[in-house]
Scaffold this active site. Structure first.
Site, PDB file in Angstrom:
ATOM      1  N   LYS A  53       0.843  -1.212   0.000  1.00  0.00           N
ATOM      2  CA  LYS A  53       0.000   0.000   0.000  1.00  0.00           C
ATOM      3  C   LYS A  53       0.871   1.252   0.000  1.00  0.00           C
ATOM      4  CE  LYS A  53      -3.952  -2.303   2.117  1.00  0.00           C
ATOM      5  NZ  LYS A  53      -4.784  -2.614   3.293  1.00  0.00           N
ATOM      6  N   GLN A  97      -4.754  -1.410   9.425  1.00  0.00           N
ATOM      7  CA  GLN A  97      -4.741  -2.747   8.821  1.00  0.00           C
ATOM      8  C   GLN A  97      -5.394  -3.750   9.779  1.00  0.00           C
ATOM      9  OE1 GLN A  97      -3.814  -3.322   5.716  1.00  0.00           O
ATOM     10  NE2 GLN A  97      -4.176  -5.503   5.814  1.00  0.00           N
ATOM     11  N   ASP A 120     -11.046   3.256   3.867  1.00  0.00           N
ATOM     12  CA  ASP A 120     -11.441   1.843   3.786  1.00  0.00           C
ATOM     13  C   ASP A 120     -12.969   1.699   3.736  1.00  0.00           C
ATOM     14  OD1 ASP A 120      -9.539  -0.215   3.613  1.00  0.00           O
ATOM     15  OD2 ASP A 120      -8.966  -0.013   5.719  1.00  0.00           O
TER      16      ASP A 120
HETATM   17  N1  GUN Z   1      -7.258  -6.642   5.975  1.00  0.00           N
HETATM   18  C1  GUN Z   1      -7.615  -7.387   4.905  1.00  0.00           C
HETATM   19  N2  GUN Z   1      -8.163  -6.589   3.946  1.00  0.00           N
HETATM   20  C2  GUN Z   1      -8.138  -5.341   4.441  1.00  0.00           C
HETATM   21  C3  GUN Z   1      -8.568  -4.085   3.912  1.00  0.00           C
HETATM   22  O1  GUN Z   1      -9.089  -3.960   2.797  1.00  0.00           O
HETATM   23  N3  GUN Z   1      -8.367  -3.016   4.725  1.00  0.00           N
HETATM   24  C4  GUN Z   1      -7.821  -3.127   5.960  1.00  0.00           C
HETATM   25  N4  GUN Z   1      -7.694  -2.018   6.688  1.00  0.00           N
HETATM   26  N5  GUN Z   1      -7.429  -4.267   6.474  1.00  0.00           N
HETATM   27  C5  GUN Z   1      -7.584  -5.369   5.704  1.00  0.00           C
END
Ligand code: GUN
Length: 287
Positions: A53, A97, A120
């Site tokens: 990311k 995350q 998100d």
């Molecule tokens: N863990 C697995 N997929 C995601 C996501 O799309 N966003 C976040 N913040 N954590 C995740």
């Protein structure tokens, strides 16, 4: 006949290239979009996702800040940092995350993020807005899936869509997006009886199960569009490679369109995170 494989990597690259000009225009006005990514603990998969990311942000010219805490950090420390980021004008998007260590109240953490920086789309206010058909931020993975359908001329209106998986991250927002787009939606999960009877009705089948090669050819309607959200690591005795939730080789003989793993939904997820962050900065600049 073999299904056409949807190339998520090329679609993602095109979208990312289109963000560069928007980022440059914002930066020229002193408003370079900024994303803060918070990682708690040492989960190897989360470490990879967070690294990817941050690298994707840099590649399109976004400012990014990676904040890492040990697994035993006090939740209050993380909440205080989120409060600072909410007030930080350099930051337009905040992502924590998931999953968080067990001593965290995940909902409290997600609700601490300012809804207008919740790229998100996991804050209750943003989930509600999506459910009402007025999304502010669409969760990145299902958003990427909708972009892939659109780019391949698949209009969900009037179609039977079946989503396998009911997580807050993928299954539920995926179902809401498909409903909003006019599909007739069935959500299946681990407690569903006669799963194949549901999946065989699907014109659009989305697999978000987390089990390698769970969806087999016999579960798929001829001509269906099959979207594989799974990212599973095969055991070393099977080659240790990445593999989706769909048995690609078998299902592609039945489906009309199918997403591969890797190179399907995966590249789109981070791309839509970038899209949401650029969008957040543009909204802030327009205020
Ligand atoms: N863990 C697995 N997929 C995601 C996501 O799309 N966003 C976040 N913040 N954590 C995740």
């Amino acid at each position: 006949m073999s299904a056409h494989a949807i190339d998520g990597k090329t679609l993602a690259e095109g979208l990312r290239a289109s963000f560069k000009a928007r980022v440059a225009a914002l930066a020229a006005r002193g408003r370079r979009p900024g994303l803060a990514v918070i990682l708690v603990g040492e989960d190897p998969a989360s470490q990879v996702y967070v690294r990817n990311k941050v690298a994707a942000c840099e590649a399109v010219g976004l400012f990014s800040e990676k904040i890492v805490y040990p697994a035993d950090v006090e939740p209050a420390t993380v909440l205080a940092r989120i409060a600072d980021l909410n007030a930080d004008p350099k930051i337009h998007g905040i992502l924590v995350q998931l999953p968080l260590p067990r001593h965290f109240d995940e909902k409290a953490v997600l609700e601490a993020i300012a809804p207008e920086k919740d790229v998100d789309g996991f804050h209750a206010e943003n989930v509600g807005a999506l459910a009402q058909g007025n999304p502010r931020f669409i969760p990145c993975t299902p958003y990427g899936v909708m972009k892939m359908l659109e780019a391949n001329g698949v209009d969900p209106a009037g179609k039977e869509a079946v989503v396998i998986g009911r997580s807050n991250i993928v299954g539920k927002p995926m179902a809401l997006l498909l409903i909003n787009a006019g599909a007739t939606v069935t959500v299946c999960h681990s407690r569903t009886r006669e799963l194949a009877a549901h999946t065989r009705r699907a014109d659009i089948l989305v697999a978000a199960v987390g089990k390698p090669r769970f969806v087999t050819a016999g579960m798929v309607k001829p001509g269906a569009v099959v979207i594989d959200v799974g990212i599973n690591r095969l055991p070393p005795e099977e080659g240790g490679k990445l593999c989706g939730d769909v048995d690609f080789a078998g299902v592609r003989e039945v489906a009309s369109l199918i997403t591969p793993v890797p190179g399907g939904v995966g590249p789109m997820t981070i791309t839509m995170l970038l899209a949401n962050t650029v969008e957040a900065a543009e909204r802030e600049a327009g205020r």
